[in-house]
Design an enzyme around this catalytic site. Structure first.
Site, PDB file in Angstrom:
ATOM      1  N   GLY A 212     -39.425  56.492  24.393  1.00  0.00           N
ATOM      2  CA  GLY A 212     -39.123  56.297  22.976  1.00  0.00           C
ATOM      3  C   GLY A 212     -38.254  55.085  22.730  1.00  0.00           C
ATOM      4  O   GLY A 212     -38.183  54.179  23.574  1.00  0.00           O
ATOM      5  N   ALA A 213     -37.598  55.035  21.532  1.00  0.00           N
ATOM      6  CA  ALA A 213     -36.888  53.833  21.083  1.00  0.00           C
ATOM      7  C   ALA A 213     -37.851  52.651  21.192  1.00  0.00           C
ATOM      8  O   ALA A 213     -37.568  51.628  21.812  1.00  0.00           O
ATOM      9  CB  ALA A 213     -35.608  53.600  21.888  1.00  0.00           C
ATOM     10  N   LEU A 214     -38.996  52.830  20.573  1.00  0.00           N
ATOM     11  CA  LEU A 214     -40.123  51.925  20.795  1.00  0.00           C
ATOM     12  C   LEU A 214     -39.881  50.533  20.224  1.00  0.00           C
ATOM     13  O   LEU A 214     -39.214  50.367  19.207  1.00  0.00           O
ATOM     14  CB  LEU A 214     -41.389  52.532  20.169  1.00  0.00           C
ATOM     15  CG  LEU A 214     -41.777  53.913  20.708  1.00  0.00           C
ATOM     16  CD1 LEU A 214     -43.046  54.413  20.010  1.00  0.00           C
ATOM     17  CD2 LEU A 214     -41.977  53.890  22.225  1.00  0.00           C
TER      18      LEU A 214
ATOM     19  N   HIS B  60     -43.593  48.293  24.070  1.00  0.00           N
ATOM     20  CA  HIS B  60     -44.348  49.548  24.098  1.00  0.00           C
ATOM     21  C   HIS B  60     -45.654  49.410  23.298  1.00  0.00           C
ATOM     22  O   HIS B  60     -46.705  49.912  23.713  1.00  0.00           O
ATOM     23  CB  HIS B  60     -43.531  50.683  23.482  1.00  0.00           C
ATOM     24  CG  HIS B  60     -42.253  51.001  24.201  1.00  0.00           C
ATOM     25  ND1 HIS B  60     -41.016  50.707  23.670  1.00  0.00           N
ATOM     26  CD2 HIS B  60     -42.023  51.597  25.402  1.00  0.00           C
ATOM     27  CE1 HIS B  60     -40.071  51.112  24.505  1.00  0.00           C
ATOM     28  NE2 HIS B  60     -40.646  51.648  25.565  1.00  0.00           N
TER      29      HIS B  60
ATOM     30  N   GLU C 256     -45.374  45.804  33.245  1.00  0.00           N
ATOM     31  CA  GLU C 256     -44.955  45.080  34.450  1.00  0.00           C
ATOM     32  C   GLU C 256     -43.454  44.805  34.444  1.00  0.00           C
ATOM     33  O   GLU C 256     -42.902  44.417  35.461  1.00  0.00           O
ATOM     34  CB  GLU C 256     -45.721  43.754  34.555  1.00  0.00           C
ATOM     35  CG  GLU C 256     -47.189  43.952  34.853  1.00  0.00           C
ATOM     36  CD  GLU C 256     -47.942  42.664  35.080  1.00  0.00           C
ATOM     37  OE1 GLU C 256     -49.110  42.735  35.453  1.00  0.00           O
ATOM     38  OE2 GLU C 256     -47.359  41.573  34.870  1.00  0.00           O
ATOM     39  N   LYS C 257     -42.812  44.996  33.293  1.00  0.00           N
ATOM     40  CA  LYS C 257     -41.366  44.788  33.235  1.00  0.00           C
ATOM     41  C   LYS C 257     -40.665  45.667  34.269  1.00  0.00           C
ATOM     42  O   LYS C 257     -39.725  45.258  34.917  1.00  0.00           O
ATOM     43  CB  LYS C 257     -40.845  45.117  31.850  1.00  0.00           C
ATOM     44  CG  LYS C 257     -39.351  45.042  31.828  1.00  0.00           C
ATOM     45  CD  LYS C 257     -38.777  45.206  30.476  1.00  0.00           C
ATOM     46  CE  LYS C 257     -37.289  45.333  30.610  1.00  0.00           C
ATOM     47  NZ  LYS C 257     -36.883  46.700  30.975  1.00  0.00           N
TER      48      LYS C 257
ATOM     49  N   SER D 123     -35.445  48.766  25.387  1.00  0.00           N
ATOM     50  CA  SER D 123     -34.692  49.673  24.509  1.00  0.00           C
ATOM     51  C   SER D 123     -33.198  49.484  24.721  1.00  0.00           C
ATOM     52  O   SER D 123     -32.395  49.776  23.834  1.00  0.00           O
ATOM     53  CB  SER D 123     -35.070  51.123  24.810  1.00  0.00           C
ATOM     54  OG  SER D 123     -36.470  51.269  24.767  1.00  0.00           O
TER      55      SER D 123
HETATM   56  P1  AMP Z   1     -39.505  53.010  28.754  1.00  0.00           P
HETATM   57  O1  AMP Z   1     -39.639  53.637  27.398  1.00  0.00           O
HETATM   58  O2  AMP Z   1     -38.443  51.988  28.859  1.00  0.00           O
HETATM   59  O3  AMP Z   1     -39.502  54.034  29.862  1.00  0.00           O
HETATM   60  O4  AMP Z   1     -40.843  52.200  28.961  1.00  0.00           O
HETATM   61  C1  AMP Z   1     -42.099  52.790  28.783  1.00  0.00           C
HETATM   62  C2  AMP Z   1     -43.153  51.841  29.253  1.00  0.00           C
HETATM   63  O5  AMP Z   1     -43.074  50.639  28.505  1.00  0.00           O
HETATM   64  C3  AMP Z   1     -42.998  51.457  30.727  1.00  0.00           C
HETATM   65  O6  AMP Z   1     -44.294  51.385  31.320  1.00  0.00           O
HETATM   66  C4  AMP Z   1     -42.359  50.109  30.641  1.00  0.00           C
HETATM   67  O7  AMP Z   1     -42.628  49.285  31.751  1.00  0.00           O
HETATM   68  C5  AMP Z   1     -43.016  49.552  29.394  1.00  0.00           C
HETATM   69  N1  AMP Z   1     -42.220  48.465  28.832  1.00  0.00           N
HETATM   70  C6  AMP Z   1     -40.899  48.485  28.530  1.00  0.00           C
HETATM   71  N2  AMP Z   1     -40.507  47.282  28.072  1.00  0.00           N
HETATM   72  C7  AMP Z   1     -41.603  46.483  28.101  1.00  0.00           C
HETATM   73  C8  AMP Z   1     -41.850  45.118  27.768  1.00  0.00           C
HETATM   74  N3  AMP Z   1     -40.884  44.323  27.310  1.00  0.00           N
HETATM   75  N4  AMP Z   1     -43.108  44.624  27.920  1.00  0.00           N
HETATM   76  C9  AMP Z   1     -44.101  45.424  28.387  1.00  0.00           C
HETATM   77  N5  AMP Z   1     -43.931  46.725  28.718  1.00  0.00           N
HETATM   78  C10 AMP Z   1     -42.696  47.241  28.584  1.00  0.00           C
END
Ligand code: AMP
Length: 283
Positions: free
Chosen positions: A30-32, A36, A147-148, A189
């Protein structure tokens, strides 16, 4: 879009969607942000329907990490996903994901060691466990990750291969390029924790990474390039550099310099209490 927080209705909804064509899962906490949404768009381009999960997974946070402070904004997230054409928002409560008596976990060795695994013991066991649960709950044909979080992607692909997963199978785990702010900072996020001064310092990370990646691509030895990268980040105002490493892209084996195999430059650095990660392809 249906918002679902119980397993039975989820299985019902996904079974109906799957009859219509391939189903994609995008797991998130979340905190999209736009990063995302890039994953959601990639999922929509590849599947008939998309399920996005929002679950702040306690199992992947260590003691003293930001579990309690992690931003939660379900209403705003839900509105964003609705306008992206998502079919189901899967938002289970912690007690639904980990009912009383829960006692199992998945441990992926090798790729989960070092890098973020060193500073965050148990983190990737928590990630692998929740992602395997999400896969079993949603049974997607494909799953999309950023890929981050390069090491996370490597851990999930390793798990899918090692455990012969079929929904999704290892080849249907899709990695999407990092979405960045105008100044190059990877969207995260956690960027909202940064004040204006810290935000300026943060922008130095992608630039320092690009400089180091260019030297590695030119064939320079990794050790001096990584030392210079650490030094540049400290001079820019980062309070600590957790790691700056040059590794093979898939198996994450340390490299002395670029060879024939695809490679990755990976960094984690802190500004005060905020920890930022980033990585770039090299060769
Ligand atoms: P998170 O909500 O941070 O767990 O991220 C959820 C998904 O979004 C994971 O697969 C992350 O790698 C992806 N993600 C987070 N930030 C980015 C970004 N800046 N660019 C691409 N994908 C992202």
């Amino acid at each position: 879009m249906q918002t679902i927080n119980r397993l039975d209705p989820l299985r019902h909804a996904t079974a109906a969607l799957r009859r219509d064509g391939p189903l994609a899962l995008v797991p998130t906490m979340g905190a999209l942000h736009e990063g995302h949404l890039a994953l959601v768009r990639a999922a929509r381009a590849r599947a008939a329907h998309v399920v996005v999960s929002i679950f702040v997974n306690p199992m992947q946070f260590g003691a003293g990490e930001d579990l309690a402070a992690y931003p939660r904004q379900l209403a705003a997230d839900s509105a964003m996903l609705e306008s992206e054409g998502v079919g189901v928002l899967w938002a289970p409560a912690v007690e639904t994901m980990y009912p009383e008596g829960f006692a199992s976990h998945v441990a992926v060795s090798g790729v989960s060691e070092g890098l973020c695994g060193a500073a965050r013991p148990g983190h990737f066991d928590g990630v692998a466990t929740v992602v395997l649960k999400l896969f079993n709950q949603v049974e997607p044909d494909l799953a999309v990750f950023g890929e981050k979080d390069w090491q996370q992607l490597a851990v999930i692909r390793r798990m899918a291969r090692d455990l012969d997963l079929t929904r999704p199978h290892a080849g249907a785990i899709i990695g999407i390029a990092t979405e960045r702010e105008a100044d190059g900072l990877a969207r995260s996020s956690r960027n909202r924790y940064l004040d204006a001064d810290e935000r300026r310092i943060a922008a130095r990370l992608p630039r320092a990474l690009a400089t180091a990646a260019a030297r590695l691509r030119a064939g320079d030895a990794a050790a001096p390039v990584l030392a210079a990268l650490r030094e540049e980040l400290r001079a820019a105002g980062f309070s600590a550099v957790d790691y700056a490493e040059f590794r093979t892209a898939g198996t994450l084996v340390p490299l002395a310099r670029l060879g024939a195999e695809p490679a990755r430059l990976l960094v984690a650095a802190r500004i005060g209490a905020t920890r930022l990660i980033d990585n770039l392809a090299v060769g």
